[in-house]
Design a protein around this motif. Structure first.
Motif, PDB file in Angstrom:
ATOM      1  N   ALA A 132       0.607  -1.366  -0.304  1.00  0.00           N
ATOM      2  CA  ALA A 132       0.065   0.088   0.150  1.00  0.00           C
ATOM      3  C   ALA A 132       0.610   1.175  -0.194  1.00  0.00           C
ATOM      4  O   ALA A 132       0.693   2.260  -0.369  1.00  0.00           O
ATOM      5  N   SER A 160       1.785   4.053  -2.740  1.00  0.00           N
ATOM      6  CA  SER A 160       0.720   5.414  -2.325  1.00  0.00           C
ATOM      7  C   SER A 160       2.214   5.862  -3.016  1.00  0.00           C
ATOM      8  O   SER A 160       2.363   7.963  -3.303  1.00  0.00           O
ATOM      9  N   MET A 205      -3.337   0.842  -4.194  1.00  0.00           N
ATOM     10  CA  MET A 205      -3.568   1.502  -2.978  1.00  0.00           C
ATOM     11  C   MET A 205      -4.760   0.873  -2.678  1.00  0.00           C
ATOM     12  O   MET A 205      -4.603   0.258  -1.039  1.00  0.00           O
ATOM     13  N   VAL A 253      -8.181   6.023   0.650  1.00  0.00           N
ATOM     14  CA  VAL A 253      -7.928   5.623  -1.144  1.00  0.00           C
ATOM     15  C   VAL A 253      -9.232   6.428  -1.956  1.00  0.00           C
ATOM     16  O   VAL A 253      -9.128   7.434  -3.218  1.00  0.00           O
TER      17      VAL A 253
END
Lengths: 650, 120
Positions: A66, A70, A113, A126
């Protein structure tokens, strides 16, 4: 009550379903199974923990992905921003490349993400970022691009509004918040992982320990159970071996093989006890029977002797008092009466002797004497006997040797054989006696040129009451002589054999093994001492007075040495390591063939009177009084020299 | 010699008398242990011949009692018992000789000669 009974019954039923662990093998296997189960449990627990650990790792990976996504998103957005700015400034399409690339790959990054967001709130975050990014793209970036394409300052004005920047900032804030959340997660996961790992370590060690201890405990338990019962059995066996058959062995039914062994052993002990009881009873019965027989014989022989006494006595007196006054015939009658009486007496004596030998009641009284002494009375009477029947008699004595025998009994044997020989040899024949010593044995031979008897009957003649030549020979025998002779010879551990031929005569050969006495009185002193230094001291003093010495270190060796070759004396240390010297002293003094052996006793305490009473010359204490010992040894040397001299002279 | 014979069996008495009279000895007879012992103790005998089996007091006891009373006269025991140890028991009871029946005249005379020699 009914309910309780039911429960009990159910419990019984359940327990009986469990396979009974009986044999030792089963116990050991059960032990292993138990520890195996322990290991399995530990393995299962560890497995679960590892699973948990894996889970944490996966979650961490997810968070990492993640965060990666990101970062990717941030870069894409940055690219887009840079691209548009460049285009706005220069107006060249080439500067839009980053923007276009960013737009293309943004959804994927956002998607990554979203995919790796752990919780719904994070997904919402998100989505938020995605929505913001989209609006920023559409409302700001796209319009700025269009404005620049159209030309003029529209684009720059748009940028100057700062809307773009606030969008960008907002997005960045959202992204940062997302990343913060992820990092928080990561930290939490790391802590969890560490804790789990530590716990795993402890569980592993604990589990291994428990498994090992269980295994050990079970093994030791089984070993102890086996060992304890084996030792108990061994003790019981030792008691039985030592003669104690009275102790019962505790047994347990339905146990393992060792319990079965104990049960069998107990049965064996009971049987042995019974058998020994039987044996004892039988022995007592046999002994009382033998004693009854002996008493019977004694009283019968006594009863018979009394009238026999009258027969022999009166015929003796009559002979004396009527000497010369009777006719030849009457004198013969008198002689017949007396002869019959003597015959009767011989039978009585033989029967008594035979019974005594069979009952084991005759003990040999051994003495040492030389062949000439042994043979003298026998030769004298045989010579006389032979002469009175017109027979030639010769005796041949072998070397000047000495023998150890029961002289009375051996003479009895020789006498019996010689009188038989004389009896069964017709006038003009010859009877011979040979005595010799060879290879440690006393050999005797009685031969005659008489009637002999059938060769096949060689063995039968030694049976009681077997007779041959009944009626063919003048003087009857008792029928017991040879039986008794054989018994007496065998009592000396000797053998008797006969060579015979009908009409040619017989030769009886006797062998008495071990009867020969090796040499005349030995010249060495026997030192029984296990302290080397003391033994050497005695040997040195002995050598000084001209006496050889032999050293032994135990009672058994001493006795063997004395019987092998008679020493001139014995120096006996009482305190031997493995035996007590007084045993040797007792053995020497109780044996008639050695009881005159001079013995000096060495002890460490002042108990001399006791040993003198037992037959020792005197008692020395350590440290040895050299003068006293020397005087005694000198006496020995002198004595043995004198004896050797006289033996040689003979 | 003046000999005391302690014997209960008439046949044996006859036998002994037959064996000893001709040698010029004077024989006095007692027929049981007690009277024999008393006779011996009253003294005057040069030799006592005693059968071991007697009614009442047995021969060995007679021997012991005579020795206990200090009598030093030679004692000869006569017995039909010929088992091992019997002779030793006789000697232990104080007798100088222990003869087993049947006793020939020769043996008896030899025994008497032996004990007389020792005691003179």
């Amino acid at each position: 009550m009914h309910a309780l009974a039911q429960v009990a019954t159910r419990k019984e039923a359940l327990l009986s379903r469990i396979p009974r662990i009986r044999t030792v093998r089963q116990k050991i296997v059960a032990g292993y199974v138990a520890s195996l189960l322990g290991v399995v449990v530990v393995a299962v627990v560890i497995r679960a923990e590892t699973g948990r650990q894996n889970q944490l790792v996966q979650e961490s990976a997810r968070v990492e992905r993640a965060l990666l996504a990101s970062t990717e998103v941030s870069e894409r957005l940055s690219d887009m921003e840079t691209g548009v700015r460049g285009f706005v400034i220069t107006g060249f399409d080439s500067y839009l490349e980053p923007y276009l690339a960013g737009v293309r790959s943004l959804p994927a990054a956002i998607g990554a993400m979203r995919a790796n967001a752990a919780a719904p709130e994070q997904v919402a975050q998100v989505d938020n970022i995605a929505a913001l990014a989209d609006r920023w793209r559409a409302d700001v970036l796209a319009r700025e691009i269009d404005a620049r394409r159209r030309g003029g300052s529209e684009a720059a004005d748009l940028v100057a509004t700062g809307v773009g920047k606030s969008y960008f900032d907002a997005i960045r804030d959202e992204v940062e918040r997302f990343e913060a959340t992820q990092k928080q997660q990561l930290d939490a996961l790391a802590v969890l992982r560490q804790r789990t790992s530590a716990r795993q370590g402890v569980e592993l060690i604990l589990g291994a320990l428990i498994a090992a201890l269980t295994s050990l405990a079970i093994s030791l338990g089984v070993a102890r159970s086996i060992g304890r019962r084996a030792r108990a059995l061994e003790q019981a066996a030792r008691a039985v071996a030592g003669g104690d058959l009275r102790q019962r062995i505790p047994t347990r039914a339905d146990g393992d093989e060792l319990d079965d062994l104990a049960r069998s052993f107990e049965r064996m002990r009971a049987t042995l006890d019974e058998l020994v009881g039987d044996k004892d009873r039988l022995v007592r019965e046999a002994e009382s029977a033998t004693q009854a027989k002996s008493r019977f014989l004694a009283s019968v022989s006594h009863e018979l002797r009394t009238p026999l006494n009258a027969i022999l006595g009166f015929s003796d007196i009559l002979s004396e008092q009527t000497a010369g006054k009777l006719t030849a015939r009457h004198e013969r009658y008198l002689s017949n009466i007396h002869g019959a009486g003597e015959h009767l007496l011989t039978i009585i004596n033989d029967v008594l002797d035979l019974a005594k030998v069979e009952a084991g009641r005759i003990e040999l009284r051994l003495e040492i004497l030389d062949l000439a002494d042994l043979a003298r009375p026998v030769v004298a009477s045989a010579a006389q006997d032979a002469a009175s029947r017109g027979l030639a008699f010769e005796s041949h004595l072998g070397s000047d040797a000495r023998v150890r025998v029961d002289a009375v009994r051996v003479r009895q044997v020789l006498f019996n054989l010689l009188s038989n020989a004389v009896k069964f040899t017709p006038s003009g024949g010859r009877v011979e006696l040979r005595l010799a010593v060879d290879d440690g044995m006393l050999l005797a031979e009685v031969s005659d040129t008489g009637v002999g008897f059938p060769t096949e009957s060689r063995d039968r003649i030694f049976q009681p009451f077997e007779r041959f030549h009944e009626g063919k020979v003048a003087a009857p025998g008792t029928g017991l002589g040879l039986a008794l002779t054989k018994q007496l010879v065998e009592l000396h551990r000797g053998t008797i054999a006969v060579e015979t031929e009908l009409g040619r005569g017989s030769t009886f050969r006797l062998r008495f093994p071990g009867a020969a006495v090796e040499a005349p009185v030995g010249e060495r002193v026997l030192v029984v001492e296990d302290e080397t230094r003391d033994a050497e001291l005695v040997a040195a003093i002995a050598a000084d007075v001209g006496l050889a010495s032999e050293r032994v270190t135990s009672a058994a060796e001493a006795i063997e040495a004395i019987h092998r070759e008679r020493p001139s004396g014995v120096v006996l240390d009482l305190y031997l390591r493995e035996s007590h010297g007084s045993d040797v002293l007792a053995a020497i003094k109780l044996d008639p063939t050695t009881k005159d052996l001079p013995v000096v006793v060495v002890s460490v305490d002042e108990n001399s009177e006791r040993y003198r009473l037992m037959g020792a010359d005197f008692c020395l204490t350590k440290p040895l009084n050299r003068d006293e010992l020397r005087r005694w040894l000198a006496g020995l040397a002198e004595r043995s020299a004198t004896l050797a001299d006289s033996a040689h002279r003979r | 010699m003046r000999i005391l014979l302690i014997e209960d069996n008439a046949l044996n008495v006859d036998l002994f008398l037959g064996m000893l009279e001709d040698s010029g000895h004077e024989i006095v007879t007692a027929n049981d242990g007690r009277s024999g012992r008393d006779a011996a103790l009253s003294g005057g005998y040069d030799l006592v011949i005693c059968d071991v089996r007697l009614p009442g007091l047995d021969g060995l006891s007679v021997g012991r009692e005579l020795r206990a009373a200090g009598l030093t006269v030679p004692l000869i025991a006569v017995s039909a018992h010929a088992m091992a140890g019997d002779a030793q028991r006789g000697l232990d009871a104080g007798f100088d000789e222990y003869l087993t029946k049947p006793v020939s005249p020769r043996d008896l005379r030899a025994a008497i000669a032996r004990v007389s020699a020792v005691h003179s």
